[in-house]
Design a protein around this motif. Structure first.
Motif, PDB file in Angstrom:
ATOM      1  N   ILE A   1       0.812  -1.098   0.000  1.00 31.01           N
ATOM      2  CA  ILE A   1       0.082   0.108   0.056  1.00 31.01           C
ATOM      3  C   ILE A   1       1.074   1.162  -0.042  1.00 31.01           C
TER       4      ILE A   1
ATOM      5  N   ALA B   1       2.382   1.672  -3.377  1.00 29.34           N
ATOM      6  CA  ALA B   1       1.634   2.019  -4.267  1.00 29.34           C
ATOM      7  C   ALA B   1       1.068   3.420  -4.152  1.00 29.34           C
ATOM      8  N   GLN B   2       1.365   4.111  -3.017  1.00 22.10           N
ATOM      9  CA  GLN B   2       1.147   5.313  -2.872  1.00 22.10           C
ATOM     10  C   GLN B   2      -0.768   5.426  -2.834  1.00 22.10           C
ATOM     11  N   ALA B   3      -1.032   4.231  -2.303  1.00 21.15           N
ATOM     12  CA  ALA B   3      -2.434   4.130  -2.311  1.00 21.15           C
ATOM     13  C   ALA B   3      -3.083   4.904  -1.194  1.00 21.15           C
ATOM     14  N   PRO B   4      -4.312   5.415  -1.480  1.00 23.84           N
ATOM     15  CA  PRO B   4      -4.976   6.252  -0.417  1.00 23.84           C
ATOM     16  C   PRO B   4      -5.495   5.413   0.756  1.00 23.84           C
TER      17      PRO B   4
ATOM     18  N   SER C   1      -7.138   1.655   1.236  1.00 23.29           N
ATOM     19  CA  SER C   1      -6.921   0.659   0.290  1.00 23.29           C
ATOM     20  C   SER C   1      -6.685  -0.780   1.138  1.00 23.29           C
TER      21      SER C   1
ATOM     22  N   GLN D   1       3.270   4.088 -12.470  1.00 20.45           N
ATOM     23  CA  GLN D   1       3.870   5.050 -11.927  1.00 20.45           C
ATOM     24  C   GLN D   1       4.394   6.073 -12.776  1.00 20.45           C
TER      25      GLN D   1
ATOM     26  N   ARG E   1      -3.420   6.217 -12.668  1.00 22.37           N
ATOM     27  CA  ARG E   1      -3.572   5.213 -11.509  1.00 22.37           C
ATOM     28  C   ARG E   1      -4.746   4.304 -11.429  1.00 22.37           C
TER      29      ARG E   1
ATOM     30  N   ASP F   1      -7.337   1.117 -10.313  1.00 21.75           N
ATOM     31  CA  ASP F   1      -8.379   1.047  -9.178  1.00 21.75           C
ATOM     32  C   ASP F   1      -8.051  -0.301  -8.621  1.00 21.75           C
TER      33      ASP F   1
ATOM     34  N   VAL G   1      -3.934  -5.239  -5.071  1.00 22.80           N
ATOM     35  CA  VAL G   1      -4.057  -3.882  -4.460  1.00 22.80           C
ATOM     36  C   VAL G   1      -5.125  -3.358  -4.904  1.00 22.80           C
TER      37      VAL G   1
ATOM     38  N   PHE H   1      -7.497   0.126  -4.534  1.00 21.65           N
ATOM     39  CA  PHE H   1      -7.157   1.257  -4.091  1.00 21.65           C
ATOM     40  C   PHE H   1      -8.499   2.075  -3.720  1.00 21.65           C
TER      41      PHE H   1
ATOM     42  N   ALA I   1     -12.496   1.120  -4.949  1.00 15.08           N
ATOM     43  CA  ALA I   1     -12.525  -0.122  -4.710  1.00 15.08           C
ATOM     44  C   ALA I   1     -13.510  -0.607  -3.913  1.00 15.08           C
TER      45      ALA I   1
END
Length: 411
Positions: A105, A108-111, A114, A251, A256, A258, A276, A278, A282
Motif C-alpha cells: 500500500i 503504491a502510494q494508495a489512499p 486501500s 507510476q 492510477r 483502481d 491491491v 485502491f 475499490a
C-alpha cells in the motif's frame, strides 16, 4: 560473477542433461514442451546446468528472480522464517503477512482505505480481480488484443490469444477484446454502456512481445472507467516490483488504477501474488467468504516478498534497472538487424528485422545466454534487477557478432 560463458556449450556438453530430460519426459506432462536444459544451481545472474555449463540468465525465470539467484539476504530471510513458522491457515494472521500488505500500500502510494489480497500467482491475482469486476453488479469486461492475464478459466477468459483459449471453450462470457487503440476502446465502452464492469490491461504487454500501451490509451481507459463507474484494472504481474525502473509501471504514466495485480518478481523466486485495491474506487473489494486461497499470504511467502522489497530498496535496484536497461537499449538499437528496442527498465523487447527470434534464442542458449522469443520477431529480456553493465556487455557483444548475422541471413 562475471566472465565469459563456458566454451563447452552445444551437443558435446549435454551428456548428463540428456539422461535427466529422458526422466522428465517420462514423469511430467508435456505442458511446457521439451526443456532447454536441466538447471542445477544459480548465483546472481548466472545458472549452471547438469553438465556444468554456465549461462547468463537474461530471462530471470520470466521476470521472477528480481534479486538474481540465491541472493544471500533472500535466502537468510526464508531460512529464518522456515525455522519459525512456515505456514498457518488464514484463520490466523502473521506479522510478515501484515507487513507485506502495509508495504505494498505504501509503495503504491494508495489512499486511505486501500486493501491487499495475497495469493500465490499472477493468474490467481487476476481471478480475484475478475471477481471484483463482477461484484460491481455489472457484467462486461473489456480486455486488449495481445493481452495475457493467465491460464485459469477466469484469467484465460481475459487473455486474447486464441490458441490458448480454443481448447477450453466455452469460457466465461461478456469479455470483449479490443485493439489497443483509443477509438476501439471508446467504441467498446459505448457498446457496453452501463453494463461496463471493468477495463483490464497491462501497461506493457509482455507475452505479446514487450509492447507498451500508449499513454493516450491509458488515459482514455482511466477517463472512460471513471465516467461509467467501472474499474480500471492494471495487470502489473510482469511490469511490477521495480521491473521498469519504477516500483509499478503505472507510476511512470501518472495513470492510477483502481485495482492492481502483482506476482512474478514480488517473491524474488518464491510463489507470491497480490491484489491491491485502491481505496476510493475499490468498492467491489472481496469480503468474508467471497474468495480465498489456502497458501495465500503464508508467512514463508510473505518473508520472501518482504526480503525482496527490502533488497530492491537497499541496493538501489530501481536506479540500476533504469541505468542498465538504458545501456542495453542504446547498444542494441545500434546493431544491424535490430529495428527497435521496446519497453522500460529491464523489461525490453528487441525488435528484429526478420522473424528469426527462435533461431536467435537457440543459438544464444548454445553460446551461454538465456533469452526468450515471445513472438517471431522479438527477443525478450527480463533479467535480474541486479544485472551489471559488464554482464549486459557480454550479451551485447554476442548479439553484435552472432545474433545479428542470424537475423540478416533470415531476412
Amino acid at each position: 560473477m562475471n566472465g565469459q560463458p563456458l566454451a563447452t556449450h552445444g551437443e558435446a556438453g549435454l551428456e548428463r542433461g540428456r539422461v535427466e530430460l529422458q526422466r522428465y519426459d517420462h514423469a511430467l506432462m508435456g505442458t511446457y514442451g521439451e526443456p532447454l536444459r536441466v538447471l542445477t544451481r544459480g548465483e546472481g545472474s548466472w545458472v549452471w546446468d547438469a553438465d556444468g555449463n554456465r549461462y547468463l540468465d537474461l530471462l530471470g525465470g520470466i521476470a521472477v528472480n528480481a534479486l538474481g539467484h540465491a541472493h544471500p539476504a533472500w535466502v537468510a530471510a526464508i531460512t529464518a522464517q522456515a525455522q519459525t513458522l512456515a505456514h498457518a491457515s488464514n484463520f490466523f494472521a502473521t506479522e510478515p503477512q501484515i507487513r507485506l500488505a502495509e508495504r505494498l500500500i505504501e509503495l503504491a502510494q494508495a489512499p486511505h482505505g486501500s486493501r491487499v489480497f495475497l495469493c500465490n500467482s499472477g493468474t490467481e491475482a487476476n481471478e480475484a480481480a475478475f471477481k471484483m469486476a463482477r461484484k460491481t453488479g455489472k457484467g462486461t469486461i473489456i480486455a486488449l488484443e495481445g493481452g495475457f492475464h493467465g491460464r485459469s478459466m477466469g484469467a484465460l477468459s481475459m487473455t486474447h490469444k486464441e490458441a490458448l483459449r480454443a481448447p477450453f471453450a466455452p469460457l466465461l462470457e461478456r469479455v470483449v477484446f479490443v485493439a489497443p487503440e483509443v477509438g476501439a476502446l471508446e467504441a467498446a465502452v459505448a457498446s457496453a454502456g452501463e453494463d461496463l464492469a471493468a477495463v483490464i490491461l497491462e501497461p506493457i504487454q509482455g507475452e505479446a512481445g514487450v509492447r507498451p500501451v500508449s499513454h493516450d490509451l491509458l488515459a482514455a481507459a482511466r477517463e472512460l472507467t471513471l465516467r461509467h463507474d467501472a474499474l480500471l484494472i492494471m495487470d502489473e504481474v510482469q511490469t511490477g516490483v521495480a521491473r521498469t525502473g519504477a516500483w509499478f509501471a503505472h507510476q511512470l504514466t501518472g495513470v492510477r488504477p483502481d485495482v492492481m495485480t502483482l506476482a512474478k518478481g514480488l517473491g524474488g523466486g518464491f510463489p507470491v501474488g497480490a491484489v491491491v485495491a485502491f481505496g476510493e474506487r475499490a468498492g467491489a473489494m472481496l469480503t468474508k467468504g467471497e474468495h480465498g486461497t489456502t497458501f495465500g499470504g503464508n508467512p514463508l511467502a510473505a518473508a520472501a516478498a518482504n526480503a525482496t522489497l527490502d533488497a530492491i530498496e537497499e541496493l538501489g535496484l530501481l536506479a540500476n534497472a533504469k541505468a542498465v536497461g538504458e545501456h542495453l537499449r542504446t547498444a542494441l538499437e545500434a546493431l544491424d538487424g535490430v529495428v527497435e528496442v521496446r519497453g522500460e527498465g529491464l523489461m525490453l523487447g528487441i525488435g528484429l528485422a526478420a522473424p528469426a527470434s527462435a533461431a536467435v534464442a537457440r543459438a544464444a542458449v548454445d553460446a551461454g545466454f538465456i533469452v526468450n522469443p515471445p513472438s517471431p520477431d522479438t527477443i525478450r529480456l527480463v533479467p535480474a534487477l541486479t544485472l551489471t553493465r559488464a554482464e549486459a556487455d557480454l550479451f551485447i557483444a554476442w548479439m553484435a557478432e552472432h545474433g545479428t548475422r542470424i537475423v540478416t541471413e533470415a531476412a
